[in-house]
Design an enzyme around this catalytic site. Structure first.
Site, PDB file in Angstrom:
ATOM      1  N   CYS A 148      18.418  -2.815  -3.199  1.00  0.00           N
ATOM      2  CA  CYS A 148      18.265  -2.801  -4.639  1.00  0.00           C
ATOM      3  C   CYS A 148      19.447  -2.123  -5.328  1.00  0.00           C
ATOM      4  O   CYS A 148      20.271  -1.460  -4.705  1.00  0.00           O
ATOM      5  CB  CYS A 148      16.971  -2.107  -5.026  1.00  0.00           C
ATOM      6  SG  CYS A 148      15.500  -2.986  -4.464  1.00  0.00           S
ATOM      7  N   HIS A 164      16.708  -0.479 -10.729  1.00  0.00           N
ATOM      8  CA  HIS A 164      15.728   0.595 -10.927  1.00  0.00           C
ATOM      9  C   HIS A 164      16.412   1.954 -10.961  1.00  0.00           C
ATOM     10  O   HIS A 164      17.618   2.085 -10.767  1.00  0.00           O
ATOM     11  CB  HIS A 164      14.675   0.557  -9.814  1.00  0.00           C
ATOM     12  CG  HIS A 164      15.234   0.817  -8.439  1.00  0.00           C
ATOM     13  ND1 HIS A 164      15.364   2.083  -7.915  1.00  0.00           N
ATOM     14  CD2 HIS A 164      15.707  -0.023  -7.487  1.00  0.00           C
ATOM     15  CE1 HIS A 164      15.885   2.006  -6.691  1.00  0.00           C
ATOM     16  NE2 HIS A 164      16.103   0.733  -6.420  1.00  0.00           N
TER      17      HIS A 164
END
Length: 225
Positions: free
Chosen positions: A193, A177
């Site tokens: 992440c 992301h």
């Protein structure tokens, strides 16, 4: 040429992963760098035409090696594979003739980092973000009010795009992301992440389809120019 090796195993820490948030920034005095070339200033300029603002990246906070660029990259992975080298802090999109498009990344802290083979099950533009139940339990005052999710926007931790990683059809809770925390590129700061500059995740999102193979490596294995 040497083949890239990898160490793969089934995820064991998914409950920690979807946080995608950072710890406090570590500051240090760094020597002055030469001015950023116009080519990269244009690459990382503000992005027009988005439903929410995407500001220009602050390249003064990023080592130039982490700017998006095409490099030599020799691997046995098929063309179109995403290879994440967590040790080097690079994400590669494997191309033709021993070349790849390389992006600088921020990665998860030790003990929370993803490792293994996954697929991009689906992609989202301006996704919602929801903290995991584990995060809410550990820090109820911080994450409890967000239990129903955070709306898309410039302050959302997932940024303008997200790729959702599944393994054997099961959501790993790990994402690739964007981020507005430019200083975090090249660092190990998030809750698990894989983060890119917003301009880079927009670029990557537009290049890869659903079903893309993703290989995340922990061992130092990158044979690049």
């Amino acid at each position: 040429m040497p083949h890239m090796t990898r160490r793969l195993f089934v995820l064991s820490l998914p409950a920690f992963a979807a946080g995608c948030v950072s710890s406090a920034q570590t500051t240090s005095i760094k020597p002055e760098r030469p001015p950023v070339p116009a080519y990269y200033q244009q690459m990382y300029a503000a992005v027009p035409g988005e439903p929410y603002p995407v500001a220009a990246a602050d390249l003064s906070k990023i080592d130039p090696q982490f700017y998006r660029q095409e490099v030599d990259y020799f691997t046995t992975e098929p063309i179109g594979t995403i290879v994440v080298d967590t040790q080097a802090r690079f994400l590669y999109l494997v191309g033709q003739n021993g070349r790849a498009l390389r992006y600088g990344i921020g990665v998860g802290k030790a003990g929370l980092a993803f490792e293994g083979v996954a697929r991009v099950q689906y992609k989202r533009e301006w996704p919602r973000w929801t903290p995991t139940q584990d995060m809410i339990a550990r820090e109820p005052e911080r994450y409890g009010p967000l239990a129903g999710g955070m709306e898309p926007g410039p302050t959302n931790p997932l940024g303008p795009r997200a790729l959702y990683l599944f393994q054997n059809g099961v959501d790993t809770l790990y994402r690739i992301h964007g981020t507005t925390e430019d200083w975090s590129i090249g660092q190990a700061v998030s809750s698990g992440c894989i983060r890119l500059l917003n301009q880079d995740i927009i670029d990557l999102h537009g290049r890869v389809p659903n079903g893309t193979r993703v290989v995340v490596l922990q061992a130092p294995v990158s044979p690049v120019a």
